[in-house]
Design an enzyme around this catalytic site. Structure first.
Site, PDB file in Angstrom:
ATOM      1  N   ASN A  25       0.853  -1.192   0.000  1.00  0.00           N
ATOM      2  CA  ASN A  25       0.000   0.000   0.000  1.00  0.00           C
ATOM      3  C   ASN A  25       0.893   1.249   0.000  1.00  0.00           C
ATOM      4  OD1 ASN A  25      -1.832   2.009   0.538  1.00  0.00           O
ATOM      5  ND2 ASN A  25      -2.449   1.227   2.559  1.00  0.00           N
TER       6      ASN A  25
ATOM      7  N   GLU B 181      -7.408   3.946   7.477  1.00  0.00           N
ATOM      8  CA  GLU B 181      -7.228   5.398   7.314  1.00  0.00           C
ATOM      9  C   GLU B 181      -8.442   6.028   6.618  1.00  0.00           C
ATOM     10  OE1 GLU B 181      -3.328   4.999   5.600  1.00  0.00           O
ATOM     11  OE2 GLU B 181      -2.573   4.374   7.564  1.00  0.00           O
TER      12      GLU B 181
HETATM   13  P1  PGA Z   1       2.220  -0.177   7.713  1.00  0.00           P
HETATM   14  O1  PGA Z   1       0.793   0.047   7.017  1.00  0.00           O
HETATM   15  O2  PGA Z   1       2.803  -1.436   7.139  1.00  0.00           O
HETATM   16  O3  PGA Z   1       3.010   1.036   7.367  1.00  0.00           O
HETATM   17  O4  PGA Z   1       1.968  -0.325   9.170  1.00  0.00           O
HETATM   18  C1  PGA Z   1      -0.056  -1.030   6.740  1.00  0.00           C
HETATM   19  C2  PGA Z   1      -1.285  -0.536   6.028  1.00  0.00           C
HETATM   20  O5  PGA Z   1      -1.717   0.585   6.283  1.00  0.00           O
HETATM   21  O6  PGA Z   1      -1.859  -1.235   5.189  1.00  0.00           O
END
Ligand code: PGA
Length: 253
Positions: free
Chosen positions: A11, A99
């Site tokens: 992502n 998010e």
């Molecule tokens: P992170 O994010 O690996 O930076 O913790 C994971 C995500 O938001 O899918």
């Protein structure tokens, strides 16, 4: 028994723009080897999808979007429809990432409408679920995750649900460096499958790919991939630098 396919999803969030995405692809694509049993998919920003598609060509790297409109088409300024994503070269799309839930008030009902739109266009949705720190501390993780699955995945056919990937991403582990214990991820994968088995068929639940996400890195990814019921990872930060994304893929092999 054949080993299940391992899904290594990345992502890019709002962290890689056009120049950075181009540079990422220029670094990764020449060294990307087709690996049997590993599925690599990245989720760049909307504005990078078309250029990414052109760069990827026939390389073994799938493309997904980070969000999709619940609407098919029409006067929805700012939305991007599932069919537009298909046209841009996407095979996958994230739905209800934490998010989106947190900063845009997205809930499980909206997630269901987005899942429906994605499935109707032939996209493979990655439905993100996971409890907050408060819910985790209160011992509510199992109930929260089951509720997100129940509402988000309600009312589909078994065939449709069979095309969904569920990503378990505890909110407290995302971007914090505090990854969940691998056994916790395995338990959550089981909660998800139990709920899907109740709603649909046990077979659908068994076949459904379940990912773990939240501070995944090349050094801890192996511990998740060896947990029963965890089919792969959704990585944010670790996917955004070419070397660490390649490290995740290496571990999956
Ligand atoms: P992170 O994010 O690996 O930076 O913790 C994971 C995500 O938001 O899918």
């Amino acid at each position: 028994m054949a080993r299940r396919r391992r899904l290594i999803y990345g992502n890019f969030k709002m962290q890689l723009g056009i120049a950075a995405t181009r540079a990422w692809l220029a670094d990764v694509l020449p060294v990307l080897e087709p690996a049997v049993g590993v599925e690599a998919v990245v989720f760049p920003s909307f504005v990078c999808l078309a250029l990414a598609k052109a760069a990827v060509g026939g390389a073994p790297l799938g493309l997904g979007a980070q969000d999709v409109s619940p609407h098919g088409e029409g006067a929805y300024t700012g939305d991007v429809s599932a069919s537009m994503l298909r046209e841009a070269g996407c095979s996958h799309v994230l739905v209800a990432h934490s998010e989106r839930r947190r900063y845009h008030g997205e809930d499980d009902e909206l997630a269901r409408r987005k899942l429906r739109a994605a499935l109707a266009s032939g996209l493979r949705p990655v439905y993100c679920v996971g409890e907050s720190l408060e819910q985790y501390d209160r011992g509510e993780a199992a109930a929260v995750v089951a509720g997100q699955v129940r509402t988000g995945l309600e009312g589909f056919t078994p065939e449709e649900v069979g095309r969904v990937v569920v990503a378990y991403e505890p909110v407290w582990a995302i971007g914090t460096g505090r990854s969940a214990r691998p056994e916790h991820a395995a338990r959550a994968a089981q909660w998800i499958r139990d709920e899907v088995a109740t709603m649909y068929m046990r077979e659908v639940a068994k076949e459904m790919p379940v990912l773990y996400g939240g501070s995944v890195s090349p050094s801890n990814v192996g511990a998740y991939l060896t947990q029963p019921g965890v089919d792969g990872v959704l990585a944010g930060g670790a996917s955004q630098a070419p070397e660490t994304y390649l490290g995740l893929l290496e571990a999956a092999r």
